[in-house]
Every structure is written in structure tokens, then in C-alpha cells.
Design an enzyme around this catalytic site. Sequence first.
Site, PDB file in Angstrom:
ATOM      1  N   ASP A 238      -6.675   2.375  -2.691  1.00 46.99           N
ATOM      2  CA  ASP A 238      -7.819   1.970  -1.059  1.00 46.99           C
ATOM      3  C   ASP A 238      -7.664   3.010  -0.508  1.00 46.99           C
ATOM      4  OD1 ASP A 238      -5.794   1.701   0.143  1.00 46.99           O
ATOM      5  OD2 ASP A 238      -6.225  -0.393   1.084  1.00 46.99           O
ATOM      6  N   ARG A 239      -7.486   4.385  -0.721  1.00 44.31           N
ATOM      7  CA  ARG A 239      -7.069   5.824   0.168  1.00 44.31           C
ATOM      8  C   ARG A 239      -6.911   7.212  -0.457  1.00 44.31           C
ATOM      9  NH1 ARG A 239      -3.222   5.728   4.118  1.00 44.31           N
ATOM     10  NH2 ARG A 239      -1.990   4.480   3.915  1.00 44.31           N
TER      11      ARG A 239
ATOM     12  N   LYS B  20     -11.656  -0.702   1.422  1.00 42.47           N
ATOM     13  CA  LYS B  20     -11.569   0.904   1.467  1.00 42.47           C
ATOM     14  C   LYS B  20     -11.903   1.676  -0.122  1.00 42.47           C
ATOM     15  CE  LYS B  20      -7.131   1.226   3.457  1.00 42.47           C
ATOM     16  NZ  LYS B  20      -6.774  -0.057   4.310  1.00 42.47           N
TER      17      LYS B  20
ATOM     18  N   SER C 177       0.964  -1.032  -0.309  1.00 45.17           N
ATOM     19  CA  SER C 177       0.129   0.132   0.150  1.00 45.17           C
ATOM     20  C   SER C 177       1.229   1.333   0.165  1.00 45.17           C
ATOM     21  CB  SER C 177      -0.831   0.351   0.923  1.00 45.17           C
ATOM     22  OG  SER C 177      -2.168   0.889   1.359  1.00 45.17           O
ATOM     23  N   HIS C 178       0.474   2.054   1.231  1.00 45.89           N
ATOM     24  CA  HIS C 178       1.858   2.879   1.346  1.00 45.89           C
ATOM     25  C   HIS C 178       2.853   2.787   1.564  1.00 45.89           C
ATOM     26  CE1 HIS C 178       0.479   1.821   5.385  1.00 45.89           C
ATOM     27  NE2 HIS C 178       1.298   2.628   6.213  1.00 45.89           N
TER      28      HIS C 178
ATOM     29  N   ASP D 176      -3.430   6.752  -2.548  1.00 49.75           N
ATOM     30  CA  ASP D 176      -2.623   5.102  -2.404  1.00 49.75           C
ATOM     31  C   ASP D 176      -1.777   4.610  -3.032  1.00 49.75           C
ATOM     32  OD1 ASP D 176      -3.627   3.607  -1.375  1.00 49.75           O
ATOM     33  OD2 ASP D 176      -3.510   3.806   0.462  1.00 49.75           O
TER      34      ASP D 176
ATOM     35  N   ASP E 187      -2.012   1.626  -3.369  1.00 52.10           N
ATOM     36  CA  ASP E 187      -3.334  -0.461  -3.999  1.00 52.10           C
ATOM     37  C   ASP E 187      -4.176   0.858  -4.250  1.00 52.10           C
ATOM     38  OD1 ASP E 187      -3.186   0.810  -1.305  1.00 52.10           O
ATOM     39  OD2 ASP E 187      -3.890  -1.909  -1.110  1.00 52.10           O
TER      40      ASP E 187
HETATM   41  C1  VG1 Z   1      -2.555   1.888   8.102  1.00 53.84           C
HETATM   42  C2  VG1 Z   1      -3.743   3.099   9.173  1.00 53.84           C
HETATM   43  C3  VG1 Z   1      -4.831   2.025   8.703  1.00 53.84           C
HETATM   44  C4  VG1 Z   1      -4.704   1.372   7.583  1.00 53.84           C
HETATM   45  C5  VG1 Z   1      -3.520   0.481   6.873  1.00 53.84           C
HETATM   46  C6  VG1 Z   1      -3.631  -0.054   6.298  1.00 53.84           C
HETATM   47  O1  VG1 Z   1      -2.673   1.102   9.419  1.00 53.84           O
HETATM   48  O2  VG1 Z   1      -3.402   3.665  10.491  1.00 53.84           O
HETATM   49  O3  VG1 Z   1      -5.851   3.287   9.086  1.00 53.84           O
HETATM   50  O4  VG1 Z   1      -6.476   0.479   7.426  1.00 53.84           O
HETATM   51  O5  VG1 Z   1      -2.473   1.565   7.355  1.00 53.84           O
HETATM   52  O6  VG1 Z   1      -4.203   0.458   5.249  1.00 53.84           O
HETATM   53  P1  VG1 Z   1      -1.108   1.246  10.811  1.00 53.84           P
HETATM   54  O7  VG1 Z   1      -1.366  -0.143  12.094  1.00 53.84           O
HETATM   55  O8  VG1 Z   1      -0.099   1.742   9.905  1.00 53.84           O
HETATM   56  O9  VG1 Z   1      -1.556   2.720  11.586  1.00 53.84           O
HETATM   57  V1  VG1 Z   1      -3.698   0.717   3.930  1.00 53.84           V
HETATM   58  O10 VG1 Z   1      -4.194   1.474   2.468  1.00 53.84           O
HETATM   59  O11 VG1 Z   1      -1.866   1.111   4.049  1.00 53.84           O
HETATM   60  O12 VG1 Z   1      -3.398  -1.091   3.042  1.00 53.84           O
HETATM   61 CO    CO Z   2      -4.100   1.016   0.270  1.00 51.84          CO
END
Ligand code: VG1
Ligand code: CO
Length: 547
Positions: free
Chosen positions: A283-284, A377, A113-114, A279, A281
Amino acid sequence: MDSNVIDVAVQAYQDQRPGTSGLRKKVTVFQQPNYLENFVQAIYEGAKRPRFVVLGGDGRYFMPEAIMKIINVLAANGCLKIVVPMNGILSTPAASALIRRISAAGGIILTASHNPGGPDGDFGIKYNNANGAPAEEKLTEEIYQISKNLTSYKSLFKTPKIELSKYNVYQVGETKVAVVDPVSNYAELIGMIFDIPKLKSKIGLGKFNILVDCMNGVMGPYAKIILCRLIGCDEKMVINSTPLPDFGGLHPDPNLTYAKDLVERMKNDPSIQFGIAFDGDGDRNMALGAGGFFVSPGDSLAIIANNFHCISKKSSRGFARSFATSPAIDRVAAKQDKPIFVTPTGWKYFGALLDRCRIDICGEESFGIGSNHIREKDGLWACLAWLSIMIDKGKGLKEIVHDHWAEFGRDYFRRYDYENCDSAKCQSMLDELETLLVGKSLVGKKFGTNQDYEVSETGNWEYVSPIDYSVTPKQGLYVKFTNESRFVLRLSGTGSSGATIRLYLNGYSRENLEEDNETFFKELLAIAYQITKIPEYSGRNEPDVIT
Ligand code: VG1
Ligand code: CO
């Protein structure tokens, strides 16, 4: 057994526990011998041998090799059908949509993801169930237990040759591997939800200028087909639109720090009425109004919930947010007399609520918003939701946000991230803080220069599922004050090295609507530092990222 299948004896790895959203590690960790194969074998066994699987991801470095390795392990295990998008590129929401549409037994999504990509960046893998939702804690824990005790994985004797750059169906032993279009199914679903002709008539051909930043992640092809081809947005206004294995060096996290291109252009070009960044992937999302006006994720969620009628003819049944998210959406739920559920961080907790039709809108403070059309999301859905609301109301984002505050009051929110801290020290900080907060000795104490921060409640937040009453403890250390302020502290579950501390600050005002966050939270931040001892334990006085 098939003569083409062999058992490869392996040493198990002990570090394959999935975090908030799958297993995320440095690429170099995934490149260790059998590391990926072991984990896929564990997924296959833990998920009760799914026979029909969707496989794709965010295009990051190592993904093409990973797809081939995964096809090999799945086929050797007797998986009968594997559907892979062309070039393996599949956004997380499109993966969820595809699993549901073709009634697959599950999906393996390759994303961190990010997290940054490239050879020195991160890789990630997660399993989604037949409903399209990320595997729940019980299953990820089972996969982890299997991975720790694995003695072999199954492999084909002869590696198949599959080209991911062409639509085709391959026969690999007993397994069919189909290479399909990554966008069309998702685009069709989106077309059923939103009024595309209406959006086109109001937005297309330069009537409403929008700027879309895909951060060199997976979203370029989706934005070009759905926003440009269907709705008529200008292709030149979709930037960083080619999925790159290292995201072109960008950190594909849609926030004010990392979505620099979007923020700068919005500030310098007043003709752009709406901007959005996704982001890696897809979803955000981070949405911006003209001039770069920022809507906080909690407000964005609350406003979309309050205006669900601009998106759907059906009325919403309820809402959900993660604990760390601002309670702005709770005020909408109260006004509409609808239930609001509060869950731990991570989308996997929303799946059961969506499946049982208890909610129609849910979201998180990290810019994730979604609905019941899929079980992830969805950044593009949120973009179209905002566009539909703006068009329906004939107002810009900033005006809509101000109207919302005037009606509900303003929930101030800020998240501070301290990245790559020493894990052992952070654990000591959490242990000390937990003892203090669970002990409740702070309750009644007053803080702040005028003593107007009186502690009303402290603890480590625990989730009890309203569906199966299972308990998920320790989901955020919190201190609440009588003036509706609070702070929450937890460690990130998506990082790949060291520990990332997340500190979330909340405050509420009915009258004071225009204060900047910096000023609003000056005192609360100082109090949070004093109680949590972040500076002492992390050695940091400043966060790396503020959102
Ligand atoms: C982070 C975000 C959380 C989100 C997760 C996955 O998690 O805070 O809200 O669901 O990333 O998002 P963490 O445990 O690092 O706070 V994604 O779009 O990076 O898969
Ligand atoms: Co993501």
C-alpha cells in the site's frame, strides 16, 4: 446448533487493542494458545457477524496457519462465504478492491505491513468494512472490549481440508470457501483508471526504463502482471519479486534506509529513469527519479494532486492529508480553490471522506498515497500516477519536482524515528511535554542562534471529523513557529515491542529551494531536542531511521 460446531472455553487476553492499522504483535505472541482465535471471534462479534468475508494477506510467516484457523472460526460462527486468494497472497489495496467488487460484508487482512517478518518477526491482523476501508476507531475499540471479556470462541469439530494452492470452491459445513485469483480483479480496476495502451506505447519495450523493488513482499505478482505484462516493462527490472515469509530478511519499509537495493542501483545506473519500492503489503511506495533523486512523500502527494488531470478526466473534488504530513498539498488546494482536510495518522480516517466524495486524493508522510478507487493507500496506483504524469509532461521526476517548487515554494520535511525505546520513559516524556505545550507558556518565546524561531502555537492536535463531528484527541504534540516551521511528536501505533518515537520536522521556503535537509533542519532539530528532551528520555542522540 450445527453438531459440527463446538464452543471452546478460553481465557481472554488483555492486550488485543488494535493500533494505527490493526493488531500487530510478535509472531510468538500470536502463536499462544487461542490468541488468534480469540481475536477473530471478537472481530466477528464486533463487526456484527459479517456473512461474506474476504481473507488474505502479505504472505508473512504464520499466515498459512492463520488462514486455516480463521476459516475455522468464521465457518463455525455461521459466515456463509469466505473468499481467499490463491496461497492467501493479497496486497492490501487488492483486498480493498476485492471487498468492494464482490460486495463482501468485510475483509480480514493478515499483515503487519512494513514490520519485519519471519518466526522472530511480527504478525498482524486487521478488519476492513464493506466499503473496503480499515475499521474505524469506534469498531476497533469495540473489538478490543469484546476480546478482553471473551469466555469462548466457536470452532468446527472437524477441521476442514482446504488447499490454498489451487483454484477451487470448498463446502465447509454451511460455508463456501472459494480460492480465487489474487491479481485479476485489481488489475481490471487499474485498467479502468489508467490509459494502459498509452503507457505501453511510451514505456514498454525499453522506451522508458523503470526499476521496481517489491522488497520480497506481496507486490511481485502484481508488478509482473500489471507493469510487465500489460505495460511492457522488463521483468528483470522487477527485483525482490517473490513474496517470502521473512521478506528474505529485508525490512519491507520503502524508505532510503531500507530500500537499499533500489537506491544503490538507481545511483549506479543512469539509464534507469524512474524507480519505485513498495512496502510488505503493497500500500505504500517510495518513488525515485533518475540517479536516485528522492521526492519527499509530501511533495509526491502534492504533485500528484496538482496533476490529477494527467490521471483522470474528472477533476478532483478535494484533498486530504494526515496532520504529520507536510502542507505542500495545502498550497495546491489553495491554488485550485479546493478543500483540504487534515486527519490523524492512519488510513481509517480517510474512508468517510472518500465515501462522501469530499476528496479524490489523500496521503500520508509515510509514503502512502491513494485515491477514491479503493479505501486503502495504493503503491501501484501511485507508481502509475507518477508514470502518467511524467509521460504527459514529457519530463523526468526531478524536473517535475523542481517545477513544482518553483511554482509553490518548497516544503522541507524530515521524519526521525527512534525505535524500541523504553515505553515508560517515553510516556513520561509525552506527559511532561503535553503539560508544557497545552499550557501555551512557550508561545512568544524565541529560539535559535539568531532568535528567528518564535513560537506561534503549541498543543496536542485534536481531530474533529467533518462528517460526524466525532472528536479524536491527542493526535500529535506540536510546536509551530512564526517562520512557517514546526515540529510534531507522536508515538508510533504500529510497533510490536517498546515504543517508537516519531519526530516530524517541517519548514518552508519560497526562494531557498536547493538546500539539503540536513543543513536546513540543523537548527530546528536542536530546538526540538531542547523542548521535547528526546535525548534525555530516550537515551538517544541519533535516530535509527531518517526519512
Ligand atoms: C505508520 C505510519 C502511518 C501508516 C501506518 C500504517 O503508523 O506512520 O502513516 O498509516 O504506519 O501503514 P505509525 O502509527 O507507526 O506512525 V502500513 O502500510 O505499515 O499498514
Ligand atoms: Co503497508
